[in-house]
Scaffold this motif. Structure first.
Motif, PDB file in Angstrom:
ATOM      1  N   HIS A 181       0.806  -1.160  -0.026  1.00 22.11           N
ATOM      2  CA  HIS A 181       0.084  -0.131  -0.061  1.00 22.11           C
ATOM      3  C   HIS A 181       0.953   1.332  -0.075  1.00 22.11           C
ATOM      4  N   GLY A 182       0.201   2.374  -0.207  1.00 22.37           N
ATOM      5  CA  GLY A 182       1.040   3.783  -0.391  1.00 22.37           C
ATOM      6  C   GLY A 182       0.002   4.660  -0.369  1.00 22.37           C
ATOM      7  N   GLY A 183       0.430   5.744  -0.278  1.00 19.97           N
ATOM      8  CA  GLY A 183      -0.565   6.927  -0.282  1.00 19.97           C
ATOM      9  C   GLY A 183      -0.104   8.364  -0.507  1.00 19.97           C
ATOM     10  N   LEU A 184      -0.721   9.218  -0.218  1.00 24.09           N
ATOM     11  CA  LEU A 184      -0.032  10.908  -0.460  1.00 24.09           C
ATOM     12  C   LEU A 184      -1.250  11.693   0.438  1.00 24.09           C
ATOM     13  N   ALA A 185      -0.481  12.926   0.792  1.00 19.12           N
ATOM     14  CA  ALA A 185      -1.305  13.823   1.365  1.00 19.12           C
ATOM     15  C   ALA A 185      -1.020  15.087   0.774  1.00 19.12           C
ATOM     16  N   PHE A 186      -1.939  15.868   0.269  1.00 21.70           N
ATOM     17  CA  PHE A 186      -2.099  17.465  -0.204  1.00 21.70           C
ATOM     18  C   PHE A 186      -2.249  18.325   0.989  1.00 21.70           C
ATOM     19  N   GLY A 187      -1.327  19.251   1.130  1.00 23.47           N
ATOM     20  CA  GLY A 187      -1.734  20.612   1.944  1.00 23.47           C
ATOM     21  C   GLY A 187      -2.937  21.335   1.428  1.00 23.47           C
ATOM     22  N   LEU A 188      -4.186  21.014   2.065  1.00 19.88           N
ATOM     23  CA  LEU A 188      -5.302  21.819   1.716  1.00 19.88           C
ATOM     24  C   LEU A 188      -4.894  23.350   1.596  1.00 19.88           C
ATOM     25  N   ASP A 189      -4.633  23.686   2.649  1.00 14.86           N
ATOM     26  CA  ASP A 189      -4.479  25.396   2.948  1.00 14.86           C
ATOM     27  C   ASP A 189      -3.502  25.813   1.831  1.00 14.86           C
ATOM     28  N   ARG A 190      -2.601  25.419   1.650  1.00 15.96           N
ATOM     29  CA  ARG A 190      -1.437  25.545   0.587  1.00 15.96           C
ATOM     30  C   ARG A 190      -1.842  25.543  -0.729  1.00 15.96           C
ATOM     31  N   LEU A 191      -2.556  24.592  -1.060  1.00 19.64           N
ATOM     32  CA  LEU A 191      -3.188  24.096  -2.411  1.00 19.64           C
ATOM     33  C   LEU A 191      -4.102  25.220  -2.635  1.00 19.64           C
ATOM     34  N   VAL A 192      -5.102  25.525  -1.670  1.00 16.00           N
ATOM     35  CA  VAL A 192      -6.079  26.553  -2.173  1.00 16.00           C
ATOM     36  C   VAL A 192      -5.433  27.998  -2.215  1.00 16.00           C
ATOM     37  N   ALA A 193      -4.463  28.499  -1.408  1.00 18.05           N
ATOM     38  CA  ALA A 193      -3.874  29.744  -1.624  1.00 18.05           C
ATOM     39  C   ALA A 193      -3.389  29.696  -3.090  1.00 18.05           C
ATOM     40  N   ILE A 194      -2.700  28.596  -3.489  1.00 21.25           N
ATOM     41  CA  ILE A 194      -1.942  28.865  -4.640  1.00 21.25           C
ATOM     42  C   ILE A 194      -2.723  28.851  -5.877  1.00 21.25           C
ATOM     43  N   LEU A 195      -4.058  27.912  -5.746  1.00 22.05           N
ATOM     44  CA  LEU A 195      -4.904  28.133  -6.642  1.00 22.05           C
ATOM     45  C   LEU A 195      -5.671  29.638  -6.956  1.00 22.05           C
ATOM     46  N   GLY A 196      -5.703  30.184  -5.611  1.00 22.35           N
ATOM     47  CA  GLY A 196      -6.510  31.551  -5.326  1.00 22.35           C
ATOM     48  C   GLY A 196      -5.537  32.826  -5.729  1.00 22.35           C
ATOM     49  N   GLY A 197      -4.121  32.339  -6.179  1.00 18.41           N
ATOM     50  CA  GLY A 197      -3.126  33.230  -6.631  1.00 18.41           C
ATOM     51  C   GLY A 197      -2.428  34.026  -5.490  1.00 18.41           C
TER      52      GLY A 197
END
Length: 583
Positions: free
Chosen positions: A525-541
């Motif tokens: 098994h394996g996985g991944l975690a995205f940082g939601l706060d950082r991802l949203v900020a980048i998408l929001g410019g």
């Protein structure tokens, strides 16, 4: 009903309709015989009109008492507005008010509730509930909601199941300090708040759940800065019966989906580079590839002359800054001052101007001729009109300094455009890193990361050369997510704990529950975690995450709005069997 419509939905089609609205007073304009009030809610602004000749006297007089941020309800008729406002959706109409109810009077707010406010960050953090009324913050929170919903939609449509994991868990070393919670019912014992749901999601794979995800709070007691919070949110995922390629494909798909649905941007290429290449070429493991300026190592062509600074250096390395050969000495000195700041720590910088006519002029012309400088230009991929910036010193430190300079120059040149998106994968990280202070290895990611199968033979003899089956996704110079293929074999996990300095007793005490689970048929098994706060900020410019968090903490980890953390009273301490030793 407090309202039949919101303050953002009325238009010409509603003219002559009787409506009820409720919201906050944005501002009022009293002209004596006429009073206009802008009424605001989450959805927009609608103008109200109180007309001395058409409005009942008591209602007209009550309107004159309204102040900013009063909460009111009005009933009235939608009429066509004489002076139309094309800047808002409701700008063609206004409400001729027949009834006014003051639901709650308000004190004058400590800053203006406008897009461009007069409130500084500290005062806005203290009154965050007022700050949320402003469009920039409100829209950021709505934007975060949209991203979260798209994440849930995508993962659910790909067979993932959202499962909650506990917040009160056992303290385990994961690289940062735990926040601990005393247990009243178990004297002298403590829970910890999870730095991540790592072991639980692995146990879910042992449990046969196959594809798990969770948008989950995580907690780390570490030093803070603008882009860190003690509590943060992860898009946490795990998959069973997968290899690295399976995971990368799924989350490339998620990233493409978010960019398309949220930003309307199509991204096809997700370059993959190794950790070693990233460090050698960009000086860090999260490179921004929206622009070029790759590192050129110059030792072979710069250490053959009598320039002692370069000759004594472990690394001489440079970048070509496009179109900046025209920089004045003042502009170059400003860059030198910038890299000499304590945060960067460089002692100086050499520069070469590659003029448009093909000639080269440098700050070290005394030691190097034009033929030498031409070689530097070739290695840094400089073109006529470019400015070559060169640092030297200890290899790791110099790469870090030049990486910071590369990003600063790109920012000044406007190359880090928030509406451009350049994702990539960084793979083949070292499994372990040596810590001089403790004189032992530490896991570069966490102790559950699997080694590359082809490097297994090096674990006992050369552990520092073992590569991890790990990967990070980078977007616009920010690590937005990371993960690995996990160890699923008890014996290999025991060997990993031993390498990391755990005694068998310590490993059993900390992770015995996981080791035991591996004895009952743990799948690969394996996985991944995205940082939601950082991802949203980048998408929001944006560069910082605070405006995308409803109630963030400051750089000291304090919530200045509710004044937390705070002391608790003696009775609570006694219940918990805790005595404070505060000096």
């Amino acid at each position: 009903m407090y309202r039949s419509h919101t303050c953002g939905e009325l238009n010409r089609s509603h003219i002559n309709t009787e409506v009820t609205l409720a919201g906050w007073v944005q501002k009022s304009r009293d002209k004596g015989f006429m009073n206009w009030v802008d009424l605001r809610d989450r959805y927009g602004i609608t103008q109200l009109i109180f007309d001395e000749s058409r409005t009942e006297k008591s209602v007209f007089e009550a309107a004159k008492t309204l102040g900013r941020e009063f909460v009111i309800q009005v009933k009235g008729t939608v009429i066509e507005r004489e002076a139309k406002n094309k800047n808002i959706p409701t700008g063609d109409i206004e409400i001729l008010v027949s009834e006014l109810t003051i639901l709650n009077a308000a004190q004058l707010p400590p800053f203006t509730i406008e897009d461009e406010t007069d409130g500084g960050e500290d005062i806005r953090m203290k009154y965050r509930y007022l700050d949320i009324r402003r469009n920039p913050v409100k829209n950021s929170l709505i934007f975060r909601h949209k991203v979260s919903m798209e994440v849930r939609n995508y993962l659910s449509n790909h067979g993932f199941c959202e499962i909650e994991t506990p917040y009160l868990i056992k303290s385990t070393p994961e690289g940062a300090r735990d926040f601990v919670v005393p247990s009243r019912m178990n004297e002298g014992q403590f829970y910890a708040l999870p730095q991540s749901p790592q072991t639980f999601k692995q146990l879910l794979m042992v449990g046969g759940m196959d594809k798990y995800f969770q948008i989950v709070k995580c907690f780390r007691d570490e030093d803070l800065r603008a882009d860190r919070q003690p509590e943060f949110t992860q898009i946490d995922c795990e998959m069973a019966f997968v290899e690295q390629e399976d995971i990368l494909n799924v989350f490339e798909g998620l990233t493409r989906h978010l960019l398309k649905e949220i930003k309307g941007v199509e991204v096809e290429k997700f370059p993959r580079i190794t950790y070693d290449y990233a460090m050698k070429t960009y000086g860090n493991d999260k490179p921004d590839i929206r622009f070029d300026m790759k590192f050129g190592e110059l030792n072979a062509v710069a250490q053959h002359k009598d320039f002692p600074v370069f000759n004594a250096a472990e690394l001489v390395v440079g970048i070509a800054v496009p179109g900046c050969a025209s920089y004045s000495r003042k502009e170059i000195d400003a860059l030198i001052d910038w890299i000499k700041r304590p945060q960067i720590g460089a002692t100086g910088m050499v520069y070469v101007k590659y003029e448009l006519d093909g000639s080269l002029k440098s700050s070290v012309d005394k030691f190097y001729d034009e033929a030498d400088l031409k070689k530097w230009a070739e290695i840094t991929n400089a073109k006529p009109g470019d400015l070559i910036l060169i640092l030297s010193g200890k290899a790791d430190k110099t790469r870090t300094q030049l990486s910071a300079l590369r990003m600063e120059v790109a920012t000044r040149l406007g190359l880090r455009k928030p509406d451009e998106f350049a994702p990539l994968w960084v793979v083949d990280f070292p499994l372990l890193e040596w810590d001089e202070d403790s004189q032992r290895y530490h896991a570069m990611h966490h102790p559950f990361t699997s080694p590359k199968p082809e490097d297994m033979k090096l674990i006992e003899t050369e552990p520092g050369k073992v590569r991890a089956n790990a990967y990070d996704m980078v977007l616009n110079g920010n690590e937005i997510g990371g993960g690995s293929i996990r160890i699923h074999d008890r014996d290999l996990q025991s060997r990993m704990f031993s390498l990391l300095g755990f005694t068998p007793e310590q490993a059993e005490n900390q992770f015995g529950f996981l080791m035991n689970a591996f004895q009952f048929g743990a799948p690969p098994h394996g996985g991944l975690a995205f940082g939601l706060d950082r991802l949203v900020a980048i998408l929001g410019g944006q560069e910082t995450i605070r405006d995308f968090i409803a109630f963030p903490k400051n750089n000291s980890g304090r919530d200045v709005m509710i004044d937390a953390p705070s002391f608790i009273d003696e009775a609570q301490l006694n219940e918990l069997h805790i005595k404070l030793d505060i000096k």
